[in-house]
Design a protein around this motif. Structure first.
Motif, PDB file in Angstrom:
ATOM      1  N   UNK A 280       0.829  -1.204   0.000  1.00  0.00           N
ATOM      2  CA  UNK A 280       0.000   0.000   0.000  1.00  0.00           C
ATOM      3  C   UNK A 280       0.866   1.257   0.000  1.00  0.00           C
ATOM      4  N   UNK A 281       1.934   1.268   0.789  1.00  0.00           N
ATOM      5  CA  UNK A 281       2.853   2.399   0.863  1.00  0.00           C
ATOM      6  C   UNK A 281       4.257   1.814   1.025  1.00  0.00           C
ATOM      7  N   UNK A 282       5.096   1.956  -0.004  1.00  0.00           N
ATOM      8  CA  UNK A 282       6.407   1.311   0.008  1.00  0.00           C
ATOM      9  C   UNK A 282       7.468   2.268  -0.523  1.00  0.00           C
TER      10      UNK A 282
ATOM     11  N   UNK B  14       7.058  -2.700  -6.084  1.00  0.00           N
ATOM     12  CA  UNK B  14       6.895  -1.256  -5.900  1.00  0.00           C
ATOM     13  C   UNK B  14       5.504  -1.009  -5.331  1.00  0.00           C
ATOM     14  N   UNK B  15       5.266   0.256  -4.988  1.00  0.00           N
ATOM     15  CA  UNK B  15       3.990   0.612  -4.379  1.00  0.00           C
ATOM     16  C   UNK B  15       2.829   0.264  -5.307  1.00  0.00           C
TER      17      UNK B  15
ATOM     18  N   UNK C  66       9.980   2.317   7.130  1.00  0.00           N
ATOM     19  CA  UNK C  66       8.549   2.649   7.139  1.00  0.00           C
ATOM     20  C   UNK C  66       7.849   2.167   5.882  1.00  0.00           C
ATOM     21  N   UNK C  67       6.669   1.611   6.060  1.00  0.00           N
ATOM     22  CA  UNK C  67       5.836   1.167   4.936  1.00  0.00           C
ATOM     23  C   UNK C  67       4.482   0.743   5.487  1.00  0.00           C
ATOM     24  N   UNK C  68       3.573   0.440   4.583  1.00  0.00           N
ATOM     25  CA  UNK C  68       2.236  -0.014   4.969  1.00  0.00           C
ATOM     26  C   UNK C  68       1.793  -1.082   3.987  1.00  0.00           C
TER      27      UNK C  68
END
Length: 353
Positions: free
Chosen positions: A175-177, A229-230, A275-277
């Protein structure tokens, strides 16, 4: 001439027999050599390369390298920063103290009944917040990793993968990378060090967002597939009978990555070093990989036997809520001072009928 004829066949045999003996001896030596080579390769546990097929995890403790495993490990420790070296040795001590069989991981009867009632909702990711404060879990399967310069972090599911069906499958959406973050998605035994990525400690395999696959140690990483990737969706499939693990990327299946993972119970495990989601789909929604939808490869049915909660707004006018409030007036109070007093008992009677 008639006396010499009986002696001609023995002369031919004397020429052919030595040739046959030499050929048979050569073939026997060649066969013996091949058998010895196969036996030595099995004893040494040569690891298969990516071009040769999946890694055989039934021989996970044996790695072919100059100087054996100890030589490979010492050379790697000398080449990495002090922070990575300390984290590796810390995880090694942790797993010596807490091996895979140090706590029961089989699905208990109460957990089995919970799966029957809740379906796939019985699975969730539950971090130990007392020892891990670098990630957050929302709605059971939405994981947010926070910046932690000290070490990586990972989280495991509360229940292992079952072993009843032919295949179990789940997906993770990036989701967020950020480009600087490496996310590892795979399977591991429990307990597993929460400060290590899956694939970097023993009894674990993983696909990393940089395109590598790794197992048990960080120095086993090898290029396997395209980087993530995101917005990409990575799928993980597990075949309990053969212990095969395969991956998919955006709905397309890659070649099998590992085989022979049948010794221990395996838990879905996700880790990151920045950090990522990520959002995890264990079967509560449709998969990007179409074959998994057709063959119903989710961890469990999306809906169990437990009745769903009432829809929002359906409690309006509910007698139970009315009585539970404790302020329901007597029937006579509806009649006193009410413009529609005469019609109230009639409407209540018609509702009962």
């Amino acid at each position: 001439m008639s006396q010499d004829d009986p002696h001609q066949p023995p002369d031919a045999l004397l020429f052919i027999l030595p040739l046959l003996i030499v050929l048979s001896t050569f073939l026997f030596i060649l066969l013996l050599f091949l058998v010895c080579v196969i036996f030595i390769r099995r004893r040494r546990g040569i690891v298969l390369r990516d071009s040769d097929g999946p890694v055989d995890m039934s021989r996970e403790d044996l790695i072919d390298a100059d100087g054996g495993f100890e030589g490979l490990e010492s050379r790697w420790l000398e080449s990495v920063p002090d922070l990575s070296r300390r984290a590796y040795l810390r995880a090694k001590d942790y797993q010596l103290q807490y091996p895979p069989n140090s706590q029961p991981t089989d699905i208990t009867l109460s957990q089995f009944l919970s799966i029957q009632e809740k379906g796939v909702s019985a699975w969730s990711f539950e971090p130990d917040y007392e020892t891990l404060n670098s990630l957050l879990v929302h709605a059971r399967t939405e994981i947010t990793f926070l910046p932690d310069p000290a070490s990586a972090s990972c989280v495991q599911s509360n229940l292992p993968l079952p072993k009843l069906n032919e295949v179990y499958y789940w997906e993770v959406k990036m989701f967020d990378l950020p480009e600087s973050t490496n996310v590892a998605v795979g399977l591991a035994t429990k307990p597993y060090p929460s400060f290590r990525l899956p694939g970097h400690s023993r009894h674990s395999v993983a696909y990393h967002s940089n395109g590598d696959k790794s197992f048990n140690y960080p120095f086993t990483a090898a290029t396997f597939g395209p980087p993530l990737k995101e917005g990409d969706v990575l799928g993980i499939g597990y075949r309990p009978r053969s212990g095969t693990v395969f991956f998919t990327r955006n709905g397309r299946k890659l070649e099998d990555a590992f085989v022979g993972l049948t010794r221990h119970n395996l838990f879905p495990t996700i880790g990151a070093d920045g950090p990522c989601s990520v959002h995890v789909n264990l079967g509560q929604a449709g998969f990007v990989f179409i074959e998994a939808n057709v063959k119903k490869w989710g961890l469990a049915p999306s809906v169990g036997t437990l009745a769903p909660p009432p829809a929002y707004g359906s409690e309006r006018g509910s007698i139970l809520l009315d009585v539970g409030g404790g302020n329901r007036p007597h029937e006579g109070s509806y009649l006193q001072g009410s413009p529609g007093a005469s019609s109230a008992p009639i409407s209540r009677r018609s509702h009962r009928s």
